[in-house]
Design a protein around this motif. Structure first.
Motif, short mmCIF file in Angstrom:
data_model
loop_
_atom_site.label_atom_id
_atom_site.label_comp_id
_atom_site.label_asym_id
_atom_site.label_seq_id
_atom_site.Cartn_x
_atom_site.Cartn_y
_atom_site.Cartn_z
N LEU A 172 46.34 35.94 47.98
CA LEU A 172 44.72 35.29 47.85
C LEU A 172 44.11 35.36 46.58
CD1 LEU A 172 43.96 37.42 51.01
CD2 LEU A 172 43.71 34.90 50.95
N MET A 173 44.72 36.51 45.58
CA MET A 173 44.23 36.52 44.30
C MET A 173 44.44 35.15 43.44
SD MET A 173 45.24 40.20 42.82
CE MET A 173 44.49 39.91 41.36
N MET A 174 45.36 34.29 44.03
CA MET A 174 45.70 32.98 43.24
C MET A 174 44.88 31.88 44.01
SD MET A 174 49.70 33.04 42.82
CE MET A 174 50.71 34.38 42.35
N SER A 175 44.75 32.16 45.20
CA SER A 175 43.84 31.14 46.17
C SER A 175 42.41 31.09 45.64
CB SER A 175 44.37 31.35 47.42
OG SER A 175 45.77 31.17 47.51
N TYR A 176 41.76 32.33 45.63
CA TYR A 176 40.24 32.74 45.58
C TYR A 176 40.12 33.18 44.46
CZ TYR A 176 40.76 30.97 50.19
OH TYR A 176 40.82 30.07 51.59
N GLU A 177 38.98 32.67 43.86
CA GLU A 177 38.40 33.44 42.41
C GLU A 177 37.73 34.63 43.00
OE1 GLU A 177 37.62 33.89 38.18
OE2 GLU A 177 38.99 32.40 39.52
N TRP A 178 37.06 34.62 43.82
CA TRP A 178 36.21 35.94 44.34
C TRP A 178 37.46 36.96 44.86
CZ3 TRP A 178 37.15 38.18 49.25
CH2 TRP A 178 37.73 37.30 50.19
N VAL A 179 38.33 36.83 45.19
CA VAL A 179 39.51 37.88 45.33
C VAL A 179 39.97 38.56 44.14
CG1 VAL A 179 41.80 38.54 46.41
CG2 VAL A 179 40.04 36.90 47.54
N MET A 180 40.29 37.55 43.07
CA MET A 180 40.41 37.88 41.88
C MET A 180 39.38 38.83 41.19
SD MET A 180 42.87 37.75 39.25
CE MET A 180 44.07 36.19 39.71
#
Length: 380
Positions: free
Chosen positions: A208-216
């Motif tokens: 999810l860190m790769m998919s969504y900037e908000w998770v990162m």
């Protein structure tokens, strides 16, 4: 409706709606885990012999010249210089935007291998894993939402499975292999799901860190205890009003020399070709080949080749280091071969959960009907 029954309903319908995507993403993730080891075993051109006499590595511009001479019509996009014992790889594009990889001996310039990445097995597996072979915007969101749902399902699954009484816990941690297939399938879903939950959560969250900037950004915020470090998050810019002299040698060679000077211990370099005179060239020096955690980042001027900004690993915040190690955590290679094996098994179990879960649901809906007992005949 009790709390556990409500959780069960949520778990069921989320699973039925995303099960196929989770199965595909998990299975392709398991396959991709050992892609470097499989490539090394099947593609001999990935490695080269180091000359017995000291021999300098060819410059990027020399590798580019060989590639474009051997493959007219291809335009160089970026280089991956993999160190003294591995071939250098020049990535190119054609007029259709398709990508090709040319492996060269970094000492002689001899072409060792050539791949059309649209036909490469692991490139296809990666695209299936990340986008389901759909357009990136559509497929990426389908995968991202499904993985988010999978995280919820892992949590609700543990809530449903957790035994109420201590006396039931030992029984809940084992698979009853001698039971009927429905019971074995039920245990496979629950017991394996419990044991693999922590690994599956790590794989899901790093994905999810790769998919969504908000998770990162959330992970970055937590790892830095709420502190902000704008210097490491702000890219360099090019002053387009300033007139600068053009570099006296090919730009890629200028980038290469500066990176090797500032990061002498680097084994792997990512060096793109300048795409626009208005955009800085972002390059990366990695400490270890095929590992992406320890990295020094550079921004170069696209005309003069001057260094505009550098972000060295040693000076990065904890949050940025967490972002850098994300891929290595996702594939398990942050912990070496043992970590890859654990990630592989965790991915396989994650792929099995939608299958065994569906079979549990289907079995409950299609239980064999019990034959009604015949009424006892009363003697007259």
């Amino acid at each position: 409706m009790t709390f556990k029954k409500a959780v069960g309903k949520i778990h069921l319908w989320l699973g039925l709606s995303t099960g196929l995507v989770v199965f595909i993403v998990s299975l392709t993730g398991a396959i991709f885990t050992f892609q470097d080891e499989i490539r090394d075993a099947t593609q001999s051109w990935r490695k080269v012999e180091v000359p017995t006499q000291p021999t300098p590595l060819l410059l990027p511009s020399q590798l580019q010249a060989v590639t474009e001479r051997n493959h007219p019509g291809l335009k160089t996009a970026f280089f991956m210089l993999m160190g003294p014992e591995r071939s250098a790889v020049v990535y190119s594009t054609n007029a259709k935007g398709e990508y090709f990889a040319t492996a060269l001996n970094p000492y002689t310039g001899q072409e060792l291998g050539f791949l059309n990445l649209r036909e490469d097995f692991f490139s296809i597996v990666q695209a299936l894993h990340m986008y389901l072979l759909l357009p990136e915007d559509i497929g990426g969101n389908v995968v991202g939402v499904s993985v988010l749902v999978f995280v919820v399902m892992l949590i609700t699954g543990i809530i449903m499975w957790w035994p109420k009484r201590k006396t039931d816990r030992k029984r809940s941690f084992t698979i009853k292999w001698g039971a009927r297939w429905r019971r074995v399938n039920y245990d496979l879903h629950n017991v394996l799901g419990f044991y693999a939950a922590s690994i599956a959560l790590l794989l899901a969250l790093t994905g999810l860190m790769m998919s969504y900037e908000w998770v990162m950004k959330s992970v970055y915020f937590v790892a830095n205890a709420g502190h902000s470090y704008p210097a490491e998050k702000t890219p360099a810019t090019v002053d387009t009003l300033q007139v600068v002299p053009a570099a006296r040698e090919p730009l890629v060679d200028v980038f290469y020399r500066q990176m090797m000077h500032n990061s002498p211990a680097a084994k792997m370099l990512y060096i793109p070709v300048a795409a626009s005179p208005k955009q800085p060239v972002y390059s990366i020096a990695y400490r270890k080949t095929l590992y992406y955690f320890h990295r020094d980042e550079y921004y170069f001027h696209p005309v003069s080749g001057a260094l505009l900004k550098s972000i060295m690993h040693a000076g990065k915040s904890n949050g940025q280091k967490m972002a850098d190690v994300n891929y290595d955590l996702h594939t398990g290679q942050a912990f070496g071969l043992g970590g890859k094996i654990v990630a592989f098994l965790g991915s396989l179990i994650s792929a099995s959960l939608p299958v065994t879960g569906f079979m549990v649901w289907w079995g409950k809906r299609n239980k064999p009907k019990k034959k009604p007992r015949e009424a006892a005949v009363t003697a007259v």
